[in-house]
Each structure stands twice: as C-alpha cells, then as structure tokens.
Design a protein around this motif. Structure first.
Motif, PDB file in Angstrom:
ATOM      1  N   GLN A 227     -57.422  38.809 -42.860  1.00 33.48           N
ATOM      2  CA  GLN A 227     -58.374  37.973 -43.585  1.00 33.48           C
ATOM      3  C   GLN A 227     -59.783  38.371 -43.159  1.00 33.48           C
ATOM      4  O   GLN A 227     -60.294  37.920 -42.146  1.00 33.48           O
ATOM      5  N   HIS A 228     -60.420  39.235 -43.945  1.00 33.01           N
ATOM      6  CA  HIS A 228     -61.770  39.686 -43.633  1.00 33.01           C
ATOM      7  C   HIS A 228     -62.768  38.551 -43.843  1.00 33.01           C
ATOM      8  O   HIS A 228     -62.585  37.694 -44.702  1.00 33.01           O
ATOM      9  N   THR A 229     -63.836  38.580 -43.061  1.00 35.68           N
ATOM     10  CA  THR A 229     -64.896  37.592 -43.243  1.00 35.68           C
ATOM     11  C   THR A 229     -65.719  37.952 -44.472  1.00 35.68           C
ATOM     12  O   THR A 229     -65.633  39.070 -44.989  1.00 35.68           O
ATOM     13  N   LEU A 230     -66.513  36.995 -44.948  1.00 39.10           N
ATOM     14  CA  LEU A 230     -67.343  37.242 -46.121  1.00 39.10           C
ATOM     15  C   LEU A 230     -68.349  38.351 -45.872  1.00 39.10           C
ATOM     16  O   LEU A 230     -68.635  39.149 -46.764  1.00 39.10           O
ATOM     17  N   SER A 231     -68.900  38.431 -44.662  1.00 39.81           N
ATOM     18  CA  SER A 231     -69.872  39.496 -44.384  1.00 39.81           C
ATOM     19  C   SER A 231     -69.208  40.865 -44.416  1.00 39.81           C
ATOM     20  O   SER A 231     -69.800  41.840 -44.887  1.00 39.81           O
ATOM     21  N   THR A 232     -67.960  40.963 -43.959  1.00 36.93           N
ATOM     22  CA  THR A 232     -67.237  42.230 -44.019  1.00 36.93           C
ATOM     23  C   THR A 232     -66.952  42.615 -45.463  1.00 36.93           C
ATOM     24  O   THR A 232     -67.132  43.774 -45.855  1.00 36.93           O
ATOM     25  N   LEU A 233     -66.534  41.649 -46.270  1.00 37.82           N
ATOM     26  CA  LEU A 233     -66.274  41.929 -47.684  1.00 37.82           C
ATOM     27  C   LEU A 233     -67.547  42.350 -48.398  1.00 37.82           C
ATOM     28  O   LEU A 233     -67.533  43.245 -49.233  1.00 37.82           O
ATOM     29  N   ARG A 234     -68.658  41.701 -48.082  1.00 39.74           N
ATOM     30  CA  ARG A 234     -69.931  42.068 -48.706  1.00 39.74           C
ATOM     31  C   ARG A 234     -70.296  43.505 -48.349  1.00 39.74           C
ATOM     32  O   ARG A 234     -70.701  44.281 -49.205  1.00 39.74           O
TER      33      ARG A 234
END
Length: 71
Positions: free
Chosen positions: A14-21
């Motif tokens: 489950q990647h964090t939102l900052s990683t996905l961005r």
C-alpha cells in the motif's frame, strides 16, 4: 486515489499518496505537434516507461464494480 490504488496498481504494497504522486503524476512531459496531430512525450527512463505502459494497458482491461453517470 483509493480506487486507483486498488484497481490499477493491484499491488500487495500500500503505497502512500506521496509515493503514488511521484511515480505516476510527477513526470516531465510536453506535447509535440506533427502533421496537425499532437503527441504527448513523457520523460521516463526505460524501466519506469515499461511500468507506466503496463499501467495504461491494465487500465483498459479493468472492469470497475460501478458505473459513472453524467448526472
């Protein structure tokens, strides 16, 4: 972002939102016009380019459990 993470990435992590961005949205790009047709040029190294292309291909094959409406 939750639907993107669940249906498109289909990852056990489950990647964090900052990683996905960083991985999906923070990509250098520009449009190039050739013969009155625009092409989006992405600035990705080959390893990330393969992952990104796979993400686009996978998005065309996903059947979402809901429908979008124009209402």
């Amino acid at each position: 972002m939750a639907l993107f993470r669940q249906f498109l990435l289909n990852s056990k992590v489950q990647h964090t939102l900052s990683t996905l961005r960083y991985k999906t949205f923070a990509i250098g790009a520009y449009f190039q016009k050739i013969n009155n047709e625009y092409t989006l040029k992405l600035s990705l190294n080959m390893k990330r380019r393969e992952w990104f292309a796979g993400l686009w291909n996978h998005s065309n094959q996903v059947n979402l459990p809901f429908n979008f409406s124009n209402a």
